[in-house]
Design a protein around this motif. Structure first.
Motif, PDB file in Angstrom:
ATOM      1  N   ARG A   1      39.291  42.744  10.703  1.00 59.04           N
ATOM      2  CA  ARG A   1      38.599  43.951  11.253  1.00 59.04           C
ATOM      3  C   ARG A   1      39.894  44.954  11.280  1.00 59.04           C
ATOM      4  N   PHE A   2      39.633  46.170  10.303  1.00 59.28           N
ATOM      5  CA  PHE A   2      40.753  47.225  10.545  1.00 59.28           C
ATOM      6  C   PHE A   2      40.171  48.244  11.371  1.00 59.28           C
ATOM      7  N   THR A   3      40.967  48.875  12.213  1.00 58.32           N
ATOM      8  CA  THR A   3      40.609  49.703  13.487  1.00 58.32           C
ATOM      9  C   THR A   3      41.499  51.083  13.418  1.00 58.32           C
ATOM     10  N   ILE A   4      41.151  52.286  13.182  1.00 60.09           N
ATOM     11  CA  ILE A   4      42.109  53.426  13.306  1.00 60.09           C
ATOM     12  C   ILE A   4      42.164  53.790  14.626  1.00 60.09           C
ATOM     13  N   THR A   5      43.306  53.885  15.309  1.00 63.55           N
ATOM     14  CA  THR A   5      43.388  54.354  16.597  1.00 63.55           C
ATOM     15  C   THR A   5      44.455  55.595  16.673  1.00 63.55           C
ATOM     16  N   GLY A   6      44.324  56.253  17.785  1.00 63.21           N
ATOM     17  CA  GLY A   6      45.178  57.338  17.753  1.00 63.21           C
ATOM     18  C   GLY A   6      44.573  58.777  17.710  1.00 63.21           C
ATOM     19  N   ASP A   7      45.148  59.590  17.905  1.00 62.01           N
ATOM     20  CA  ASP A   7      44.637  61.247  18.094  1.00 62.01           C
ATOM     21  C   ASP A   7      44.552  61.622  16.657  1.00 62.01           C
TER      22      ASP A   7
ATOM     23  N   GLY B   1      33.269  57.598   6.188  1.00 60.57           N
ATOM     24  CA  GLY B   1      33.442  58.258   7.084  1.00 60.57           C
ATOM     25  C   GLY B   1      33.378  57.360   8.532  1.00 60.57           C
ATOM     26  N   GLU B   2      33.713  56.131   8.408  1.00 54.42           N
ATOM     27  CA  GLU B   2      33.861  55.304   9.644  1.00 54.42           C
ATOM     28  C   GLU B   2      35.424  55.262  10.123  1.00 54.42           C
ATOM     29  N   SER B   3      35.440  54.750  11.507  1.00 56.45           N
ATOM     30  CA  SER B   3      36.855  54.529  11.825  1.00 56.45           C
ATOM     31  C   SER B   3      37.202  53.076  11.917  1.00 56.45           C
ATOM     32  N   VAL B   4      36.152  52.298  11.696  1.00 57.35           N
ATOM     33  CA  VAL B   4      36.214  50.665  11.747  1.00 57.35           C
ATOM     34  C   VAL B   4      35.750  50.073  10.504  1.00 57.35           C
ATOM     35  N   ALA B   5      36.364  49.153   9.907  1.00 56.39           N
ATOM     36  CA  ALA B   5      35.911  48.460   8.475  1.00 56.39           C
ATOM     37  C   ALA B   5      36.256  46.938   8.900  1.00 56.39           C
TER      38      ALA B   5
ATOM     39  N   THR C   1      47.051  66.796  11.653  1.00 56.05           N
ATOM     40  CA  THR C   1      48.294  66.341  11.142  1.00 56.05           C
ATOM     41  C   THR C   1      49.324  65.502  12.381  1.00 56.05           C
ATOM     42  N   GLY C   2      49.868  64.618  11.690  1.00 56.66           N
ATOM     43  CA  GLY C   2      50.625  63.784  12.865  1.00 56.66           C
ATOM     44  C   GLY C   2      50.542  61.968  12.274  1.00 56.66           C
ATOM     45  N   THR C   3      50.805  61.345  13.221  1.00 58.91           N
ATOM     46  CA  THR C   3      50.829  59.664  13.031  1.00 58.91           C
ATOM     47  C   THR C   3      49.802  59.237  13.848  1.00 58.91           C
ATOM     48  N   PHE C   4      49.051  58.406  13.162  1.00 65.17           N
ATOM     49  CA  PHE C   4      48.198  57.265  13.810  1.00 65.17           C
ATOM     50  C   PHE C   4      48.386  55.953  13.397  1.00 65.17           C
ATOM     51  N   THR C   5      47.768  55.008  13.711  1.00 67.67           N
ATOM     52  CA  THR C   5      47.738  53.682  13.418  1.00 67.67           C
ATOM     53  C   THR C   5      46.489  53.075  13.018  1.00 67.67           C
ATOM     54  N   VAL C   6      46.614  51.850  12.569  1.00 66.76           N
ATOM     55  CA  VAL C   6      45.572  51.118  11.891  1.00 66.76           C
ATOM     56  C   VAL C   6      45.752  49.639  12.287  1.00 66.76           C
ATOM     57  N   ARG C   7      45.045  49.284  13.009  1.00 62.83           N
ATOM     58  CA  ARG C   7      45.294  47.576  13.543  1.00 62.83           C
ATOM     59  C   ARG C   7      44.442  46.677  12.966  1.00 62.83           C
ATOM     60  N   ALA C   8      45.056  45.907  12.519  1.00 60.07           N
ATOM     61  CA  ALA C   8      44.257  44.599  11.809  1.00 60.07           C
ATOM     62  C   ALA C   8      44.175  43.350  12.713  1.00 60.07           C
ATOM     63  N   THR C   9      42.872  43.032  12.835  1.00 57.52           N
ATOM     64  CA  THR C   9      42.616  41.894  13.856  1.00 57.52           C
ATOM     65  C   THR C   9      41.610  40.954  13.176  1.00 57.52           C
TER      66      THR C   9
ATOM     67  N   ALA D   1      50.628  55.172   9.922  1.00 62.33           N
ATOM     68  CA  ALA D   1      49.940  56.019   8.718  1.00 62.33           C
ATOM     69  C   ALA D   1      50.656  57.732   9.266  1.00 62.33           C
ATOM     70  N   THR D   2      50.729  58.491   8.248  1.00 59.63           N
ATOM     71  CA  THR D   2      51.233  59.831   8.723  1.00 59.63           C
ATOM     72  C   THR D   2      50.383  60.858   7.798  1.00 59.63           C
ATOM     73  N   VAL D   3      49.762  61.983   8.441  1.00 57.04           N
ATOM     74  CA  VAL D   3      49.223  63.059   7.789  1.00 57.04           C
ATOM     75  C   VAL D   3      50.115  64.148   7.797  1.00 57.04           C
ATOM     76  N   THR D   4      50.594  64.867   6.657  1.00 61.31           N
ATOM     77  CA  THR D   4      51.218  66.013   6.812  1.00 61.31           C
ATOM     78  C   THR D   4      50.485  67.209   6.483  1.00 61.31           C
ATOM     79  N   GLU D   5      50.825  68.492   7.004  1.00 67.46           N
ATOM     80  CA  GLU D   5      50.097  69.756   6.511  1.00 67.46           C
ATOM     81  C   GLU D   5      49.811  69.746   5.295  1.00 67.46           C
ATOM     82  N   ARG D   6      48.996  70.579   4.732  1.00 62.81           N
ATOM     83  CA  ARG D   6      48.685  71.180   3.575  1.00 62.81           C
ATOM     84  C   ARG D   6      49.514  71.763   3.004  1.00 62.81           C
ATOM     85  N   ALA D   7      50.193  71.744   1.851  1.00 63.86           N
ATOM     86  CA  ALA D   7      51.249  72.402   1.271  1.00 63.86           C
ATOM     87  C   ALA D   7      51.059  73.063  -0.062  1.00 63.86           C
TER      88      ALA D   7
END
Length: 582
Positions: free
Chosen positions: A374-380, A388-392, A413-421, A434-440
């Motif tokens: 299971r992969f879970t997206i965590t963070g702001d 469109g799901e946050s868990v797969a 923008t910013g950094t978030f994590t994906v946890r594998a369990t 993982a990091t999301v940068t601003e549109r450029a």
């Protein structure tokens, strides 16, 4: 989702589901391009392909299901053009759907039409799945808010005849803290409901035993990979993702086509519950008790026998040993390893080009296949997986690798994590950053080539338009700033010369704006004060694109005085006549 195996025994339910592949034959021709009909009007379908590896083995853990097929005769009367359903109280009894259950299916269809219009989910598909999973919530035995009067539970998934899924919810949904069980009218296993659950009746809860919640969750589950239900391939992939069985697919398709021909509303609690299932013993349906035998008539008592001489008491028999379920691949997993995942970086709104790969291994470092990760997206973050799901949940391949669905960056923008369990086993999680940068944008261009000039105290005739691109493609939603600067070497804001006007009409010399969907920037009108000269306008964007434009303010033209029309045009006096000589 899990890997499930029901054994190789031929069961009563299995016979019925085999018939399903032929019974689709008795239905009217489908609109799907790869469904054919023979001379008798019977339909057959091509063998359903294996499910997408990213879906695992289904929402239900491949729990057993009802195998009863719809009647061969079509519902009568046919559905009306306006409603698509037959009038209440008419038509075949099998076409009747309990009122609250039918309402839940239709509301789920309406919500999916808004949130995922490309899915084209028909409510009849939810009805077909609800029929084979729970007999329409056990004939519509639900309260006014759609909650079943008693929990609907599948069999214990302990590996004996079914999948082996260790407890994932501490019994919160299924009441079993040792093994999982499918729950509710749409039969979700707890690990799937954890991320797929929805609040369909807006009561603030996500209850798998509520038909509104379960129907909406099933719709989102079917649509999560953007499959188009109006195509045969999309429909087949979605159904197989729910339960990875060709027999299951054929049975659901049979009911789907039957409901498409006509259905009607019946009172809650009056629906019939199917009787045949894909397993031997009941999980959601109790067995019918056997008829008790007739009492035996006592005979005439005879002469009692002489008691035997007591012998040596027999040794107590050894109690039978309950066979231990065989170890599953999941049981052998010792740890998780990264499978070559590169740096995870994406611009806001873009898809990540790198996909996460995780390998399950034994203590000796040997890869383990057929394990659910299971992969879970965590963070702001508002980043999601495809669909469109946050868990797969993904099943590892023959190399022990589970590849997560593609990540898509949101606008945050910013950094978030994906946890594998590992689902069903406690091992240390693997975390990916993982990091999301601003549109450029990396380039700014002005299409027009005309000079930008204005007379002092006036306004520039042309409104400046620019094009922002990033690596040659239009850069949309990119922040930009336009500033009137003093010089190219010292780009401080000028205090004289051209200016913009704010909402109150006051002069400002810095303006922020954003590119449109085509990467275009349209600056507001520019005005000039009374100071003539050449000025600089610099536009910069996120990402470093810069463009500097020259603005020329000219002095006003000198004016020539206009003579007063009241004055004489000839100021010299008129000469007097000469006097006479005489």
């Amino acid at each position: 989702m899990s890997s499930a195996y029901f054994g190789s025994r031929l069961r009563k339910g299995a016979v019925n589901t085999t018939v399903a592949a032929l019974a689709v034959a008795a239905l009217a021709a489908s609109q799907a391009p790869d469904v054919t009909a023979d001379s008798a009007g019977r339909q057959t379908t091509t063998d359903a392909p294996a499910a997408d590896p990213a879906t695992g083995d289904g929402a239900t853990g491949n729990s057993p299901y009802y195998t009863d097929l719809p009647p061969l005769n079509s519902p009568n009367p046919a559905p009306s053009a306006s409603t698509g359903t037959t009038p209440a109280g008419t038509g075949s009894a099998e076409a009747g759907i309990p009122a609250t259950v039918l309402d839940a299916y239709k509301k789920a269809e309406a919500k999916l039409a808004q949130s995922k219009p490309g899915c084209n989910l028909p409510w009849q598909l939810l009805a077909a799945i609800g029929k084979v999973e729970s007999g329409q919530a056990r004939g519509g035995r639900v309260s006014a808010d759609g909650t079943t009067f008693a929990p609907i539970l599948g069999p214990v998934l302990n590996g004996v005849g079914f999948a082996n899924i260790s407890d994932t919810d501490n019994g919160a949904y299924d009441g079993d803290s040792t093994y999982d069980r499918a729950v509710g009218p749409m039969q979700f296993i707890p690990s799937t409901w954890e991320w797929a659950g929805r609040d369909g009746n807006a009561d603030g809860r996500k209850d798998p035993n509520n038909i509104y919640d379960a129907a909406l969750a099933a719709g989102h589950y079917l649509c999560r990979y953007s499959w188009d239900m109006s195509t045969s391939s999309g429909l087949r992939s979605a159904i197989l993702s729910y339960n990875n069985s060709t027999d299951y697919y054929n049975t659901v398709i049979s009911w789907l086509e039957y409901y498409r021909k006509g259905s009607h509303e019946i009172p809650d609690g009056t629906g019939s519950v199917p009787s045949n299932r894909s397993d031997d013993d009941g999980g959601t349906t109790p067995r019918t008790p056997a008829t008790p035998a007739a009492p035996h008539k006592p005979g005439t008592p005879g002469k009692p026998n002489k008691p035997n001489k007591p012998g040596t008491p027999a040794e107590p028999s050894t109690p039978p040993v309950t066979p231990k379920p065989p170890a599953t691949p999941t049981d052998t997993v010792h740890h998780l390893e990264d499978a070559g995942t590169a740096t995870l970086t994406a611009m806001a709104g873009d898809a990540f080009t790198t996909r996460i790969g995780t390998r399950t291994e034994t203590a000796a470092g040997k890869a383990v296949a057929k394990v659910r990760v299971r992969f879970t997206i965590t963070g702001d973050t508002d980043a999601t997986f495809a669909g469109g799901e946050s868990v797969a949940t993904v099943v590892t391949d023959s190399k022990g690798v589970a590849s997560a669905p593609a990540l898509k960056a949101g606008e945050k923008t910013g950094t978030f994590t994906v946890r594998a369990t590992v689902v069903g086993r406690t091992v240390t999680a693997l975390t990916y950053r993982a990091t999301v940068t601003e549109r450029a944008a990396d380039t700014l261009t002005r299409a027009a080539t005309t000079d930008l000039t204005c007379e002092a105290g006036g306004e520039f005739a042309e409104e400046i338009e620019l094009k922002a691109t990033y690596r040659g493609a239009a850069a949309d939603k990119v922040a930009a700033t336009a500033t009137l600067i003093t010089s190219a070497d010292e780009p401080t804001t000028n205090d004289k010369g051209p200016y913009f006007k704010d909402a109150d009409g006051n002069p400002v010399r810095t303006w922020t704006l954003t590119t449109d969907a085509d990467g275009l920037l349209k600056l507001p009108k520019l005005y000039a004060d009374d100071t003539a000269g050449t000025y600089l306008l610099r536009i910069t964007t996120a990402g470093g694109a810069t463009l500097t434009l020259d603005l020329t303010v000219t002095a006003p033209e000198p004016t020539t005085p206009t003579p007063d029309p009241g004055e004489s045009q000839d100021p010299s006096p008129t000469p007097s006549p000469e006097p006479s000589a005489s």
